[in-house]
Design a protein around this motif. Sequence first.
Motif, PDB file in Angstrom:
ATOM      1  N   PRO A 251       0.803  -1.223   0.000  1.00 45.72           N
ATOM      2  CA  PRO A 251       0.000   0.000   0.000  1.00 45.72           C
ATOM      3  C   PRO A 251       0.841   1.280   0.000  1.00 45.72           C
ATOM      4  O   PRO A 251       0.283   2.372  -0.121  1.00 45.72           O
ATOM      5  CB  PRO A 251      -0.807  -0.121   1.292  1.00 45.72           C
ATOM      6  N   LEU A 252       2.160   1.157   0.161  1.00 44.40           N
ATOM      7  CA  LEU A 252       3.029   2.330   0.200  1.00 44.40           C
ATOM      8  C   LEU A 252       3.728   2.513  -1.147  1.00 44.40           C
ATOM      9  O   LEU A 252       3.834   1.578  -1.937  1.00 44.40           O
ATOM     10  CB  LEU A 252       4.072   2.191   1.318  1.00 44.40           C
TER      11      LEU A 252
ATOM     12  N   GLU B 189       4.808  -5.364   0.743  1.00 44.17           N
ATOM     13  CA  GLU B 189       4.448  -5.392   2.159  1.00 44.17           C
ATOM     14  C   GLU B 189       3.739  -6.710   2.418  1.00 44.17           C
ATOM     15  O   GLU B 189       2.556  -6.857   2.085  1.00 44.17           O
ATOM     16  CB  GLU B 189       3.553  -4.202   2.504  1.00 44.17           C
ATOM     17  N   PRO B 190       4.437  -7.682   2.999  1.00 38.99           N
ATOM     18  CA  PRO B 190       3.831  -9.005   3.166  1.00 38.99           C
ATOM     19  C   PRO B 190       2.569  -9.008   4.002  1.00 38.99           C
ATOM     20  O   PRO B 190       1.657  -9.805   3.760  1.00 38.99           O
ATOM     21  CB  PRO B 190       4.951  -9.835   3.806  1.00 38.99           C
ATOM     22  N   LEU B 191       2.461  -8.121   4.990  1.00 37.57           N
ATOM     23  CA  LEU B 191       1.284  -8.122   5.858  1.00 37.57           C
ATOM     24  C   LEU B 191       0.041  -7.553   5.178  1.00 37.57           C
ATOM     25  O   LEU B 191      -1.050  -7.583   5.753  1.00 37.57           O
ATOM     26  CB  LEU B 191       1.573  -7.360   7.145  1.00 37.57           C
TER      27      LEU B 191
ATOM     28  N   ALA C 247       3.804   0.155   8.471  1.00 27.82           N
ATOM     29  CA  ALA C 247       2.537   0.855   8.276  1.00 27.82           C
ATOM     30  C   ALA C 247       1.336   0.003   8.648  1.00 27.82           C
ATOM     31  O   ALA C 247       0.227   0.519   8.764  1.00 27.82           O
ATOM     32  CB  ALA C 247       2.400   1.298   6.819  1.00 27.82           C
ATOM     33  N   LEU C 248       1.546  -1.306   8.833  1.00 27.97           N
ATOM     34  CA  LEU C 248       0.463  -2.231   9.165  1.00 27.97           C
ATOM     35  C   LEU C 248       0.735  -2.866  10.524  1.00 27.97           C
ATOM     36  O   LEU C 248       1.879  -3.046  10.931  1.00 27.97           O
ATOM     37  CB  LEU C 248       0.323  -3.302   8.085  1.00 27.97           C
TER      38      LEU C 248
ATOM     39  N   TRP D  52       2.760   4.048  14.840  1.00 28.26           N
ATOM     40  CA  TRP D  52       3.623   4.119  16.015  1.00 28.26           C
ATOM     41  C   TRP D  52       3.242   3.120  17.093  1.00 28.26           C
ATOM     42  O   TRP D  52       4.076   2.714  17.900  1.00 28.26           O
ATOM     43  CB  TRP D  52       3.629   5.547  16.559  1.00 28.26           C
ATOM     44  N   SER D  53       1.993   2.665  17.085  1.00 27.44           N
ATOM     45  CA  SER D  53       1.586   1.658  18.070  1.00 27.44           C
ATOM     46  C   SER D  53       2.335   0.345  17.886  1.00 27.44           C
ATOM     47  O   SER D  53       2.387  -0.487  18.799  1.00 27.44           O
ATOM     48  CB  SER D  53       0.078   1.409  17.989  1.00 27.44           C
ATOM     49  N   ASN D  54       2.935   0.144  16.720  1.00 28.81           N
ATOM     50  CA  ASN D  54       3.717  -1.077  16.485  1.00 28.81           C
ATOM     51  C   ASN D  54       4.899  -1.194  17.439  1.00 28.81           C
ATOM     52  O   ASN D  54       5.367  -2.306  17.722  1.00 28.81           O
ATOM     53  CB  ASN D  54       4.241  -1.113  15.049  1.00 28.81           C
TER      54      ASN D  54
END
Length: 235
Positions: free
Chosen positions: A55-56, A96-98, A124-125, A153-155
């Motif tokens: 998605p990026l 982005e694998p996720l 990002a995910l 940032w919650s990651n």
Amino acid sequence: MKGVAVPADAVDSAAREASVPADPRLRITEIFHSIQGEADAVGWPTVFVRLTGCPLRCVWCDTEYSFHGGEWRTIDGVLAEVARHGARHVCVTGGEPLSQKRCLILLASLCDAGYEVSLETSGALDVSEVDPRVRKVLDLKAPGSGEASRNLWSNLAALLPHDQVKIVVADRADYDWARERVAEHALAARCQVLFSPVHGRVAPRELAEWILADCLPVRMQLQLHKLLWGEQPGR
């Protein structure tokens, strides 16, 4: 007659199995055997499983060919091809694998098969559901990427000591941003922090001198695979 109590973990396991398709598939761009060029597994012979889609759109991305296309493969088929190469290390990457939800099934399956598994993800995910046996290599996107607003940032709360945060630096402004984020979030106390120069944009020696001047608790890395094979895909 009273019913027999079923342990909660057995119920959870049964629910997970019921939610997994009988023949789960992923869209795969490529599977190849190479030398790991980055992160703490650098130098190890590694099987790379590159999933399709992202998605990026980072301006310095070197795997744009993975954004579209690919081939649908069953997870059992992916595991069989990984085994054929005979390597101990497996890196699931992209794109982005996720962005493919069944990536989580693949990661757990690879761990169950006994591999040392790493995941390269954009940051990002959400990574909170990634199997804890997996070594997450989590990007933080600096402003020069064009995608700094996508950092989730919650990651950071989901990082384990064996994980790594990677920040790719395109110029001095990116470096200053990265230095500030390392301090602001105490990243070096969470896990290993990697700084990497954008290939052809920042001289490696220049980045090394910035790190040394600031006594940063980070590990500088170069992309070993590019030193060996240049921009050749599948390497």
